[in-house]
Write a protein that holds these residues in place. Structure first.
Motif, mmCIF file in Angstrom:
data_model
loop_
_atom_site.group_PDB
_atom_site.id
_atom_site.type_symbol
_atom_site.label_atom_id
_atom_site.label_comp_id
_atom_site.label_asym_id
_atom_site.label_seq_id
_atom_site.Cartn_x
_atom_site.Cartn_y
_atom_site.Cartn_z
ATOM 1 N N UNK A 43 -68.237 -3.536 -34.144
ATOM 2 C CA UNK A 43 -68.317 -4.074 -33.006
ATOM 3 C C UNK A 43 -67.595 -5.145 -32.730
ATOM 4 N N UNK A 44 -68.189 -6.241 -31.888
ATOM 5 C CA UNK A 44 -67.366 -7.368 -31.746
ATOM 6 C C UNK A 44 -67.086 -8.312 -32.854
ATOM 7 N N UNK A 45 -67.960 -8.075 -33.885
ATOM 8 C CA UNK A 45 -67.715 -8.956 -35.256
ATOM 9 C C UNK A 45 -66.480 -8.407 -35.805
ATOM 10 N N UNK A 46 -65.685 -7.220 -35.444
ATOM 11 C CA UNK A 46 -64.773 -6.797 -36.123
ATOM 12 C C UNK A 46 -63.580 -6.567 -34.966
ATOM 13 N N UNK A 47 -63.438 -7.133 -33.928
ATOM 14 C CA UNK A 47 -62.288 -7.154 -33.016
ATOM 15 C C UNK A 47 -61.371 -8.080 -33.262
ATOM 16 N N UNK A 48 -61.738 -9.172 -33.696
ATOM 17 C CA UNK A 48 -60.559 -10.272 -34.083
ATOM 18 C C UNK A 48 -59.151 -9.839 -34.959
ATOM 19 N N UNK A 49 -59.587 -8.961 -36.139
ATOM 20 C CA UNK A 49 -58.578 -8.534 -36.686
ATOM 21 C C UNK A 49 -57.393 -7.932 -36.186
ATOM 22 N N UNK A 50 -57.951 -7.087 -35.204
ATOM 23 C CA UNK A 50 -57.020 -6.158 -34.549
ATOM 24 C C UNK A 50 -56.033 -7.167 -33.611
ATOM 25 N N UNK A 104 -60.349 -17.776 -34.994
ATOM 26 C CA UNK A 104 -60.088 -19.092 -35.557
ATOM 27 C C UNK A 104 -60.637 -19.107 -37.172
ATOM 28 N N UNK A 105 -61.833 -18.388 -37.304
ATOM 29 C CA UNK A 105 -62.198 -18.210 -38.740
ATOM 30 C C UNK A 105 -61.606 -17.430 -39.430
ATOM 31 N N UNK A 106 -60.954 -16.333 -38.904
ATOM 32 C CA UNK A 106 -60.165 -15.514 -39.886
ATOM 33 C C UNK A 106 -58.624 -16.064 -40.198
ATOM 34 N N UNK A 107 -58.209 -16.890 -39.351
ATOM 35 C CA UNK A 107 -56.810 -17.629 -39.312
ATOM 36 C C UNK A 107 -57.094 -18.650 -40.460
ATOM 37 N N UNK A 108 -58.258 -19.197 -40.536
ATOM 38 C CA UNK A 108 -58.536 -20.188 -41.534
ATOM 39 C C UNK A 108 -58.618 -19.813 -42.792
ATOM 40 N N UNK A 109 -59.233 -18.663 -42.861
ATOM 41 C CA UNK A 109 -59.291 -18.122 -44.271
ATOM 42 C C UNK A 109 -57.948 -17.439 -44.713
ATOM 43 N N UNK A 110 -57.089 -17.154 -43.778
ATOM 44 C CA UNK A 110 -55.655 -16.713 -44.113
ATOM 45 C C UNK A 110 -54.749 -17.792 -44.556
ATOM 46 N N UNK A 111 -55.441 -19.191 -44.243
ATOM 47 C CA UNK A 111 -54.526 -20.061 -44.428
ATOM 48 C C UNK A 111 -53.575 -20.420 -43.194
ATOM 49 N N UNK A 112 -53.736 -20.025 -42.207
ATOM 50 C CA UNK A 112 -52.832 -20.217 -41.208
ATOM 51 C C UNK A 112 -52.973 -21.340 -40.286
ATOM 52 N N UNK A 113 -52.825 -22.691 -40.858
ATOM 53 C CA UNK A 113 -53.019 -23.928 -40.169
ATOM 54 C C UNK A 113 -52.284 -24.011 -38.898
#
Lengths: 321, 321
Positions: free
Chosen positions: B36-43, B140-149
């Motif tokens: 659900x909402x917890x896996x919408x950000x990747x898209x 923002x959490x996903x971008x942080x994990x991916x190192x996308x400052x």
């Protein structure tokens, strides 16, 4: 349409042949490009073997991957008519990048392109049926390209033992029940392509709105839209839920289905539970699709609509030129 | 819910921090597990960068891949509550196979598991909002994990310039129009996660049925179900189509949208065309989601339904234990 469904099993004895086979380059993964019914078979193959290395692409061009990643795949272009704009575009993209390719089609521009460019291809027999009706041919063509001779043999056996007429009565009865409602087909994520097959047959053959979704994702959002109260009852009551139940599904998924059936029934929603066949995976897949075909066919009849042609698609294609 | 939407922009100044960062193993691809909402950000991240090497997994366990292929990925477990059954199951599967992992959660069992196992994690601030409302934090959490400052910086700037209240009136008006109809959201395949975001907000916040689909696939099947004739008019007329239009979409897709709008209008179907913002991709994404939030919020109000809680999900969770 009636004849296409009644004779569906004859497709299962089809013996596909690869032309330009000497140019077929084996790769560890496939990118399968195609639209609508022409790209339904790959998802069915994943029911047989969930770990197949397949990417299903339903768009113009190709996935926006690095050249290295793309070069590691066989690009399979599948268009029943051979004249699908998106798939022809993908062929050209793959050609420009010099990627390994194969084509599956009855003819049209795509087949001409394959011949001109010495690309390996399988020419499907053009029996005048619609792409969504030709899933037996399509599945066999893909298995042939993948070198799965054993599976082709297993499917051959179904050409005699699977009798489409056996499912006609059930399909007719289901169409009568669903009449005046919008079908929503639910399945496990593993069986999502079966649910999608049902949906598009209702849309294209039945000529009515229809949707699908899969467990467990729908438990996190969609089902909240069917928490029937007086205020939203008029919307919710328009739907008819068809649950595709598979004893081979994860028991946790089966439990989720059971619980949701109960919750929907308690809310006055209409549901139908369909048990998928056990044992032979190809029988499971094709018998469910034949039942979907009959249901969609009798749906069109119930509404007095034509079941074979998709005139809106033809109208649309002319307008986008 | 009202406050969560009104204050959405505050999420955009959130500064995520990675705990156990020394254990974070960089991989060329991510498998993102969540429901659900917890896996919408990747898209949504794929709208920003279509060639991101991401596999979105919405099920128990992990994809049925070879050990070699799995070992080459970072498995990211995302559950806002931290108590999602499927995601916890995936954590355990990944742990057993000793795969590189990271966790994104506000707490719950998943965060405890991350701490116990020294797995890298980002603890989202628990402000009491629903997962579907927390997409700013999640992206923002996903971008942080991916190192996308760099992207994190760009989003920070929106915390001031994006004003959710600016979209409230439009959302309220759209909810009034859509009232007594079932929304169907259409977008390009590139923007499919935006369309899906609209759908689930209608389901969870608005508490009404809603569906979505994407171009060009829907031109090959779904639209045939809306070829309105007297016989199927009562079904088709229940729908309201929302087209998410993006000037950055492929011109061939924009043409398809235009033609379908015309065909639907000629058939008496109700449609709304929404132009997505231009320029900054994050503004485009978040402003559309905020509009979806307001529309869904006022939809619930229109029906006199509660917008915040998803009581059917809570009931369901107890019954599957």
């Amino acid at each position: 349409m009636y004849e296409a469904i009644k004779n569906f099993n004859k497709q299962l004895s089809y013996q596909p042949e690869i032309e330009n086979q000497e140019n077929l380059i084996k790769k560890s993964g496939l990118v399968i490009v195609g639209m609508g019914g022409s790209n339904l078979a790959p998802g069915l193959l994943q029911i047989w073997k969930p770990n197949l290395n397949i990417t299903i692409w339903r768009d113009y061009g190709l996935p926006d991957w690095t050249p290295e990643k793309l070069k590691d795949k066989l690009i399979v272009l599948s268009s029943y008519s051979g004249n699908t704009e998106e798939t022809i575009d993908a062929f050209k993209t793959a050609r420009e990048r010099n990627l390994p390719m194969a084509v599956i089609s009855t003819g049209g521009k795509l087949l001409s392109l394959a011949i001109e460019n010495s690309v390996p291809y399988i020419k499907l027999p053009d029996t005048g049926i619609q792409p969504r009706s030709a899933l037996g041919l399509s599945v066999k063509a893909f298995l042939k390209l993948m070198g799965e001779e054993g599976e082709l043999e297993k499917i051959n056996e179904l050409a005699e033992s699977l009798k489409p007429k056996d499912y006609e009565k059930d399909g007719k009865m289901l169409a009568e029940k669903v009449k005046n409602h919008i079908p929503v087909i639910y399945a496990s994520k593993c069986n999502s392509s079966l649910a999608y097959g049902w949906k598009i047959k209702f849309n294209e053959t039945g000529k009515i709105p229809a949707f699908y979704n899969v467990f467990p994702e729908l438990n996190h959002n969609e089902m909240n839209g069917f928490d029937v109260k007086n205020a939203n009852k008029a919307l919710c009551n328009k739907f008819y839920f068809i649950f595709l139940k598979d004893k081979e599904d994860d028991p946790r998924i089966l439990k989720r289905m059971e619980v949701l059936e109960k919750l929907y029934e308690q809310r006055g929603l209409r549901i139908e539970k369909l048990e998928l066949g056990e044992g032979n995976v190809w029988r499971k897949i094709f018998s469910s699709l034949v039942l979907a075909d009959w249901t969609a066919y009798y749906t069109a009849l119930e509404y007095g609509l034509e079941s074979e042609q998709v005139s809106m698609v033809e109208e649309f294609k002319k307008l986008i030129l």
